[in-house]
Design a protein around this motif. Structure first.
Motif, short mmCIF file in Angstrom:
data_model
loop_
_atom_site.label_atom_id
_atom_site.label_comp_id
_atom_site.label_asym_id
_atom_site.label_seq_id
_atom_site.Cartn_x
_atom_site.Cartn_y
_atom_site.Cartn_z
N ASP A 106 0.89 -1.15 0.00
CA ASP A 106 0.00 0.00 0.00
C ASP A 106 0.93 1.21 0.00
O ASP A 106 1.25 1.78 1.04
CB ASP A 106 -0.92 0.00 1.21
CG ASP A 106 -1.93 1.14 1.18
OD1 ASP A 106 -1.93 1.90 0.19
OD2 ASP A 106 -2.70 1.27 2.14
N SER A 143 2.16 5.04 -1.59
CA SER A 143 1.61 6.22 -2.24
C SER A 143 2.53 7.43 -2.09
O SER A 143 3.27 7.55 -1.12
CB SER A 143 0.23 6.56 -1.67
OG SER A 143 0.35 6.94 -0.32
N ASP A 156 -3.70 -8.56 -1.98
CA ASP A 156 -3.87 -7.53 -3.00
C ASP A 156 -2.81 -6.46 -2.78
O ASP A 156 -2.36 -6.26 -1.64
CB ASP A 156 -5.26 -6.89 -2.90
CG ASP A 156 -6.37 -7.85 -3.30
OD1 ASP A 156 -6.11 -8.79 -4.07
OD2 ASP A 156 -7.50 -7.64 -2.83
N HIS A 157 -2.43 -5.75 -3.86
CA HIS A 157 -1.35 -4.77 -3.79
C HIS A 157 -1.76 -3.49 -4.51
O HIS A 157 -2.42 -3.55 -5.55
CB HIS A 157 -0.07 -5.33 -4.42
CG HIS A 157 0.33 -6.63 -3.81
ND1 HIS A 157 1.01 -6.70 -2.63
CD2 HIS A 157 0.10 -7.90 -4.20
CE1 HIS A 157 1.20 -7.97 -2.33
NE2 HIS A 157 0.65 -8.72 -3.26
N HIS A 158 -1.32 -2.33 -3.95
CA HIS A 158 -1.69 -1.04 -4.51
C HIS A 158 -0.51 -0.08 -4.41
O HIS A 158 0.12 0.04 -3.37
CB HIS A 158 -2.88 -0.47 -3.72
CG HIS A 158 -3.31 0.87 -4.19
ND1 HIS A 158 -4.15 1.05 -5.26
CD2 HIS A 158 -3.01 2.11 -3.75
CE1 HIS A 158 -4.36 2.33 -5.45
NE2 HIS A 158 -3.67 3.01 -4.54
N GLU A 165 0.33 4.06 -5.84
CA GLU A 165 -0.29 5.19 -6.52
C GLU A 165 0.51 6.46 -6.30
O GLU A 165 1.08 6.67 -5.25
CB GLU A 165 -1.71 5.39 -5.99
CG GLU A 165 -2.49 6.47 -6.70
CD GLU A 165 -3.95 6.45 -6.35
OE1 GLU A 165 -4.66 7.33 -6.88
OE2 GLU A 165 -4.41 5.59 -5.57
N ARG A 206 -5.13 -9.11 -6.89
CA ARG A 206 -5.11 -7.82 -7.59
C ARG A 206 -3.79 -7.07 -7.37
O ARG A 206 -3.32 -6.93 -6.24
CB ARG A 206 -6.28 -6.95 -7.10
CG ARG A 206 -6.42 -5.64 -7.86
CD ARG A 206 -7.74 -4.97 -7.49
NE ARG A 206 -7.91 -3.66 -8.08
CZ ARG A 206 -8.42 -3.42 -9.26
NH1 ARG A 206 -8.80 -4.42 -10.03
NH2 ARG A 206 -8.57 -2.19 -9.71
N GLU A 253 -2.61 -3.28 -8.41
CA GLU A 253 -3.10 -2.02 -8.96
C GLU A 253 -2.00 -0.97 -8.89
O GLU A 253 -1.49 -0.67 -7.82
CB GLU A 253 -4.32 -1.56 -8.15
CG GLU A 253 -4.95 -0.31 -8.67
CD GLU A 253 -6.20 0.05 -7.89
OE1 GLU A 253 -7.25 0.23 -8.54
OE2 GLU A 253 -6.13 0.15 -6.65
#
Length: 171
Positions: free
Chosen positions: A68, A70, A87-89, A91, A150, A152
């Motif tokens: 996570d 950002s 899941d991975h994010h 941004e 996921r 993202e």
């Protein structure tokens, strides 16, 4: 800056004006935030909730990470292995995203940039819009090595790159 340590519980660090560097500091996850400075983490394991408002976020040599990541105004880069069961994010609004993961990683990928390019060294069976018209950009959806959880990666103004990294280290 902290080096070569073990924390009982999660590693937490915050800075209003300055960089945060953690090298081989192990804990049960990471919650790291800098308002005005870069964040660099080397040798992490597990959940990574890492962000910067004005600075790059760089994670290297991670093992079984849960991302996570950002940055509002800075690049986001990661190298290491991702937990295949999570899941991975990642941004950023203004910056590139680079992800170096083992070539056999399997995820359902969602990759989006408004003003930039998307490039992958790993095989992705792509669907969606590739190339966003006159200004470039676009949105990719696809299965990375057949798919899985996921992954993202989203930037408004920057490039996205998935790089074939080294195999995951054995325990």
């Amino acid at each position: 800056e902290a080096r070569d340590g073990r924390i009982a519980g999660p590693v937490t660090a915050e800075s209003a004006f300055g960089a945060i560097t953690l090298i081989d500091v192990l804990g049960d996850g990471y919650a790291v935030k800098s308002q005005n400075g870069a964040v660099e983490i080397e040798g992490a394991r597990g959940p990574l909730e890492v962000g910067s408002s004005f600075g790059d976020v760089t994670v290297t040599d991670a093992v079984d990470a849960q991302l996570d990541l950002s940055s509002d105004n800075g690049a986001v880069s990661f190298s290491g292995s991702l937990d295949p069961a999570a899941d991975h994010h990642a941004e950023t609004s203004f910056g590139d995203i680079a992800l170096a993961i083992p070539a056999d990683s399997r995820f359902d990928a969602f990759l989006k940039t408004a003003f930039g390019t998307v490039r992958s060294e790993l095989p992705i069976a792509v669907s969606g819009e590739v190339g966003g018209g006159e200004v470039g950009g676009g949105e990719w959806r696809g299965a990375l090595n057949g798919g899985g959880r996921r992954l993202e990666l989203v930037t408004q103004n920057g490039d996205i790159e998935i790089i074939a990294g080294s195999p995951a280290p054995s325990e």
